[in-house]
Scaffold this active site. Sequence first.
Site, PDB file in Angstrom:
ATOM      1  N   ARG A  15       0.810  -1.221   0.000  1.00 46.75           N
ATOM      2  CA  ARG A  15       0.000   0.000   0.000  1.00 46.75           C
ATOM      3  C   ARG A  15       0.849   1.280   0.000  1.00 46.75           C
ATOM      4  O   ARG A  15       0.342   2.370  -0.234  1.00 46.75           O
ATOM      5  CB  ARG A  15      -0.953  -0.020   1.216  1.00 46.75           C
ATOM      6  CG  ARG A  15      -2.027  -1.091   1.116  1.00 46.75           C
ATOM      7  CD  ARG A  15      -2.711  -1.369   2.447  1.00 46.75           C
ATOM      8  NE  ARG A  15      -1.942  -2.297   3.287  1.00 46.75           N
ATOM      9  CZ  ARG A  15      -2.350  -2.758   4.475  1.00 46.75           C
ATOM     10  NH1 ARG A  15      -3.506  -2.378   4.960  1.00 46.75           N
ATOM     11  NH2 ARG A  15      -1.590  -3.590   5.164  1.00 46.75           N
ATOM     12  N   LYS A  22       8.614  -1.197   3.280  1.00 43.43           N
ATOM     13  CA  LYS A  22       7.850  -0.235   4.098  1.00 43.43           C
ATOM     14  C   LYS A  22       8.586   0.206   5.352  1.00 43.43           C
ATOM     15  O   LYS A  22       8.631   1.410   5.662  1.00 43.43           O
ATOM     16  CB  LYS A  22       6.498  -0.847   4.475  1.00 43.43           C
ATOM     17  CG  LYS A  22       5.706   0.019   5.435  1.00 43.43           C
ATOM     18  CD  LYS A  22       4.271  -0.383   5.569  1.00 43.43           C
ATOM     19  CE  LYS A  22       4.062  -1.686   6.289  1.00 43.43           C
ATOM     20  NZ  LYS A  22       2.644  -1.966   6.492  1.00 43.43           N
ATOM     21  N   GLN A  72      12.073 -14.829   6.260  1.00 45.59           N
ATOM     22  CA  GLN A  72      10.758 -15.345   5.831  1.00 45.59           C
ATOM     23  C   GLN A  72      10.727 -15.161   4.315  1.00 45.59           C
ATOM     24  O   GLN A  72      10.434 -14.067   3.831  1.00 45.59           O
ATOM     25  CB  GLN A  72       9.628 -14.546   6.509  1.00 45.59           C
ATOM     26  CG  GLN A  72       8.244 -15.076   6.195  1.00 45.59           C
ATOM     27  CD  GLN A  72       7.138 -14.072   6.525  1.00 45.59           C
ATOM     28  OE1 GLN A  72       7.367 -12.863   6.605  1.00 45.59           O
ATOM     29  NE2 GLN A  72       5.932 -14.570   6.696  1.00 45.59           N
ATOM     30  N   THR A  78       1.436 -12.575   9.124  1.00 50.26           N
ATOM     31  CA  THR A  78       2.159 -12.235  10.358  1.00 50.26           C
ATOM     32  C   THR A  78       2.399 -13.471  11.237  1.00 50.26           C
ATOM     33  O   THR A  78       3.422 -13.551  11.919  1.00 50.26           O
ATOM     34  CB  THR A  78       1.391 -11.161  11.156  1.00 50.26           C
ATOM     35  OG1 THR A  78       0.023 -11.565  11.281  1.00 50.26           O
ATOM     36  CG2 THR A  78       1.449  -9.809  10.472  1.00 50.26           C
ATOM     37  N   ASP A 102       5.966  -1.547  11.535  1.00 51.60           N
ATOM     38  CA  ASP A 102       5.345  -0.356  10.938  1.00 51.60           C
ATOM     39  C   ASP A 102       4.572   0.475  11.954  1.00 51.60           C
ATOM     40  O   ASP A 102       3.687   1.241  11.595  1.00 51.60           O
ATOM     41  CB  ASP A 102       4.444  -0.746   9.751  1.00 51.60           C
ATOM     42  CG  ASP A 102       3.229  -1.565  10.155  1.00 51.60           C
ATOM     43  OD1 ASP A 102       3.165  -2.014  11.323  1.00 51.60           O
ATOM     44  OD2 ASP A 102       2.338  -1.762   9.300  1.00 51.60           O
ATOM     45  N   GLU A 154      -9.894  -9.524  11.863  1.00 54.33           N
ATOM     46  CA  GLU A 154      -9.331  -8.553  10.915  1.00 54.33           C
ATOM     47  C   GLU A 154     -10.436  -7.793  10.201  1.00 54.33           C
ATOM     48  O   GLU A 154     -11.543  -8.300  10.022  1.00 54.33           O
ATOM     49  CB  GLU A 154      -8.445  -9.275   9.885  1.00 54.33           C
ATOM     50  CG  GLU A 154      -7.166  -9.820  10.463  1.00 54.33           C
ATOM     51  CD  GLU A 154      -6.322  -8.756  11.148  1.00 54.33           C
ATOM     52  OE1 GLU A 154      -5.936  -7.782  10.484  1.00 54.33           O
ATOM     53  OE2 GLU A 154      -6.085  -8.877  12.363  1.00 54.33           O
ATOM     54  N   ARG A 332      28.941  24.407   2.759  1.00 52.18           N
ATOM     55  CA  ARG A 332      28.896  23.036   2.220  1.00 52.18           C
ATOM     56  C   ARG A 332      29.843  22.094   2.961  1.00 52.18           C
ATOM     57  O   ARG A 332      30.640  22.517   3.789  1.00 52.18           O
ATOM     58  CB  ARG A 332      29.189  23.096   0.720  1.00 52.18           C
ATOM     59  CG  ARG A 332      28.062  23.803  -0.058  1.00 52.18           C
ATOM     60  CD  ARG A 332      28.396  23.926  -1.517  1.00 52.18           C
ATOM     61  NE  ARG A 332      28.833  22.663  -2.070  1.00 52.18           N
ATOM     62  CZ  ARG A 332      29.624  22.531  -3.133  1.00 52.18           C
ATOM     63  NH1 ARG A 332      30.059  23.620  -3.760  1.00 52.18           N
ATOM     64  NH2 ARG A 332      29.972  21.353  -3.570  1.00 52.18           N
ATOM     65  N   TYR A 365      32.932  33.092  -3.361  1.00 48.78           N
ATOM     66  CA  TYR A 365      33.075  31.633  -3.318  1.00 48.78           C
ATOM     67  C   TYR A 365      34.418  31.256  -2.708  1.00 48.78           C
ATOM     68  O   TYR A 365      35.476  31.641  -3.219  1.00 48.78           O
ATOM     69  CB  TYR A 365      32.976  31.031  -4.737  1.00 48.78           C
ATOM     70  CG  TYR A 365      33.290  29.548  -4.713  1.00 48.78           C
ATOM     71  CD1 TYR A 365      32.491  28.662  -3.990  1.00 48.78           C
ATOM     72  CD2 TYR A 365      34.414  29.038  -5.358  1.00 48.78           C
ATOM     73  CE1 TYR A 365      32.791  27.309  -3.920  1.00 48.78           C
ATOM     74  CE2 TYR A 365      34.719  27.682  -5.303  1.00 48.78           C
ATOM     75  CZ  TYR A 365      33.907  26.831  -4.575  1.00 48.78           C
ATOM     76  OH  TYR A 365      34.196  25.494  -4.501  1.00 48.78           O
ATOM     77  N   SER A 404      37.774  43.801  -3.782  1.00 46.19           N
ATOM     78  CA  SER A 404      36.568  43.286  -4.438  1.00 46.19           C
ATOM     79  C   SER A 404      36.869  42.719  -5.819  1.00 46.19           C
ATOM     80  O   SER A 404      37.784  43.176  -6.506  1.00 46.19           O
ATOM     81  CB  SER A 404      35.547  44.413  -4.596  1.00 46.19           C
ATOM     82  OG  SER A 404      35.097  44.792  -3.327  1.00 46.19           O
TER      83      SER A 404
HETATM   84  C1  UD1 Z   1      -1.777  -6.106  11.403  1.00 46.25           C
HETATM   85  C2  UD1 Z   1      -2.712  -6.974  12.276  1.00 46.25           C
HETATM   86  C3  UD1 Z   1      -3.928  -6.138  12.661  1.00 46.25           C
HETATM   87  C4  UD1 Z   1      -3.480  -4.891  13.396  1.00 46.25           C
HETATM   88  C5  UD1 Z   1      -2.457  -4.101  12.573  1.00 46.25           C
HETATM   89  C6  UD1 Z   1      -1.854  -3.010  13.434  1.00 46.25           C
HETATM   90  C7  UD1 Z   1      -2.504  -9.299  11.528  1.00 46.25           C
HETATM   91  C8  UD1 Z   1      -3.130 -10.412  10.761  1.00 46.25           C
HETATM   92  N1  UD1 Z   1      -3.152  -8.133  11.528  1.00 46.25           N
HETATM   93  O1  UD1 Z   1      -2.470  -5.787  10.211  1.00 46.25           O
HETATM   94  O2  UD1 Z   1      -4.781  -6.900  13.532  1.00 46.25           O
HETATM   95  O3  UD1 Z   1      -4.591  -4.068  13.718  1.00 46.25           O
HETATM   96  O4  UD1 Z   1      -1.379  -4.956  12.145  1.00 46.25           O
HETATM   97  O5  UD1 Z   1      -1.026  -2.165  12.695  1.00 46.25           O
HETATM   98  O6  UD1 Z   1      -1.464  -9.502  12.134  1.00 46.25           O
HETATM   99  N2  UD1 Z   1       4.858  -8.887   7.987  1.00 46.25           N
HETATM  100  C9  UD1 Z   1       5.828  -9.852   7.853  1.00 46.25           C
HETATM  101  N3  UD1 Z   1       5.537 -10.967   7.125  1.00 46.25           N
HETATM  102  C10 UD1 Z   1       4.302 -11.179   6.566  1.00 46.25           C
HETATM  103  C11 UD1 Z   1       3.330 -10.178   6.727  1.00 46.25           C
HETATM  104  C12 UD1 Z   1       3.623  -9.046   7.448  1.00 46.25           C
HETATM  105  O7  UD1 Z   1       6.933  -9.724   8.356  1.00 46.25           O
HETATM  106  O8  UD1 Z   1       4.142 -12.220   5.957  1.00 46.25           O
HETATM  107  C13 UD1 Z   1       5.189  -7.668   8.763  1.00 46.25           C
HETATM  108  C14 UD1 Z   1       5.111  -6.406   7.933  1.00 46.25           C
HETATM  109  O9  UD1 Z   1       6.375  -6.099   7.386  1.00 46.25           O
HETATM  110  C15 UD1 Z   1       4.656  -5.370   8.963  1.00 46.25           C
HETATM  111  C16 UD1 Z   1       3.914  -6.177  10.014  1.00 46.25           C
HETATM  112  O10 UD1 Z   1       4.256  -7.534   9.799  1.00 46.25           O
HETATM  113  O11 UD1 Z   1       5.771  -4.733   9.566  1.00 46.25           O
HETATM  114  C17 UD1 Z   1       2.399  -6.001   9.924  1.00 46.25           C
HETATM  115  O12 UD1 Z   1       1.964  -6.354   8.621  1.00 46.25           O
HETATM  116  P1  UD1 Z   1       0.838  -5.517   7.870  1.00 46.25           P
HETATM  117  O13 UD1 Z   1       0.645  -6.134   6.541  1.00 46.25           O
HETATM  118  O14 UD1 Z   1       1.096  -4.084   7.968  1.00 46.25           O
HETATM  119  O15 UD1 Z   1      -0.430  -5.903   8.780  1.00 46.25           O
HETATM  120  P2  UD1 Z   1      -1.757  -5.042   8.942  1.00 46.25           P
HETATM  121  O16 UD1 Z   1      -2.633  -5.290   7.773  1.00 46.25           O
HETATM  122  O17 UD1 Z   1      -1.420  -3.659   9.267  1.00 46.25           O
HETATM  123 MG    MG Z   2       0.332  -2.571   9.233  1.00 47.60          MG
END
Ligand code: UD1
Ligand code: MG
Length: 459
Positions: A15, A22, A72, A78, A102, A154, A332, A365, A404
């Site tokens: 997004r 991100k 991963q 998540t 994030d 969710e 600079r 300069y 000058s």
């Molecule tokens: C997630 C939560 C949601 C919560 C929100 C808060 C889940 C299913 N949902 O949703 O309940 O309200 O955060 O901000 O957990 N990531 C990985 N690997 C993956 C997917 C994601 O490492 O396979 C990491 C992303 O890089 C990110 C974090 O997990 O830093 C959250 O992922 P994101 O896709 O932003 O989840 P949300 O849709 O925000």
């Molecule tokens: Mg998120």
Amino acid sequence: MSNYAIILAAGKGTRMKSDLPKVLHKVAGITMLEHVFRSVSAIEPVKNVTVIGHKAELVQEVLEGQSDFVLQSEQLGTGHAVMMAEPVLGDLQGHTLVIAGDTPLITGESLANLIQFHISHKNVATILTAEAVNPFGYGRVVRNKHNEVTKIVEQKDASDFEQQIKEINTGTYVFDNKRLFEALKNINTNNAQGEYYLTDVIGIFREAGEKVGAYILKDYDESLGVNDRVALATAEAVMRRRINEKHMVNGVSFVNPEATYIDIDVEIGAEAVLEANVVLKGQTTIGERTVLTNGTRVVNSTIAEDVVISNSDIEDATIAAGVTVGPYAHIRPGSSLAEQVHIGNFVEVKSSTIGKGTKAGHLTYLGNAEVGEAVNFGAGTILANYDGQNKFTTTIGNDVFVGSNSTIVAPLTIGDNAVLAAGSTLTQDVPTDAIAIARGRQENKEGYATRFPYHPKNK
Ligand code: UD1
Ligand code: MG
């Protein structure tokens, strides 16, 4: 019992519509991932595991040497991301904080409170939640009639009724470490996004009759999860307010804090005054009582006390006490200005050391120069330091007077107390105490002006 931490940072961040992962987008000068990492350090984890995936090397670089990393390789959700940490943490006894990379606004204080709450309530899992005005997009915390948390649902899976819930999951949790990895074995992808949701472990714990709780954030602002650039700008605004308030409490005056942009690691002395549209970036230090007027931008520079900088740009430079710069000057990289130096309007200084009390007031300069003390540069002085291929050094002694519109063609050395005549183009060294004149001699042709048709006499 020990604390552990898992930071989720493998996602692409679709997004954001960005080539950059991100969590590497910056807020107040550092990446969101570093903000999260700094907050996590408040719980003093004995092991910190960062889950990386999309552009893993880039993400790893940011926390290199400070965290363990697990890969991963496919981002399946998540829950799947947390599973990747099992080889590192699975056998350990303790409390594990899981946090999304994030959520840059969650403070260390809130994380410490969360873990205390988790321990004192003897929970198997504790969710960090917040009461949102607009909960759209977040997972919702579902409670039963006894007000106990039963599950997280969710946005895309929520019923109309569940969508009315204002309490959101911040994406931060504390778990009993071993129970976390056991529960993860039971999650599946039967949901709207076809992903392994970490949030599903809450329902699994509840069904197994285990104690689950929620710690509600006092400050809703902390809960922001940055999924797009609208939220990124919101995070920036909240962080800006926090940073500026910290400096105001420390005795720094802001004419308009809403329009003053200071990176998180900048240090500012008391009684400094910042006018509107001042930007202070990176590793910058501003001394006491220093005044930065509107539009001044300072990057990775050290500025001492009692300095005045007017509407100017300073980068990778050192500026000593009592210096005045600007308006419209450009200092600079590699420049160092000693005490009481004056750099005036439309003056550029690059890779130069300028001695105490030296003045370059206008349209000048100074590049690749070693300049002594109390030198006066007349308007329009140019150090010609570049022959198209290489840069050359100009060395100027103390108390030199540069007339000058002089051009000093480097490499060149000018001795102490020398005087350079205005309009000179110097290509040879000038000894101490000498006057150098390097320009065409003036010739006056008496009466010749009367020959022009536009002379008053001929009209
Ligand atoms: C997630 C939560 C949601 C919560 C929100 C808060 C889940 C299913 N949902 O949703 O309940 O309200 O955060 O901000 O957990 N990531 C990985 N690997 C993956 C997917 C994601 O490492 O396979 C990491 C992303 O890089 C990110 C974090 O997990 O830093 C959250 O992922 P994101 O896709 O932003 O989840 P949300 O849709 O925000
Ligand atoms: Mg998120």
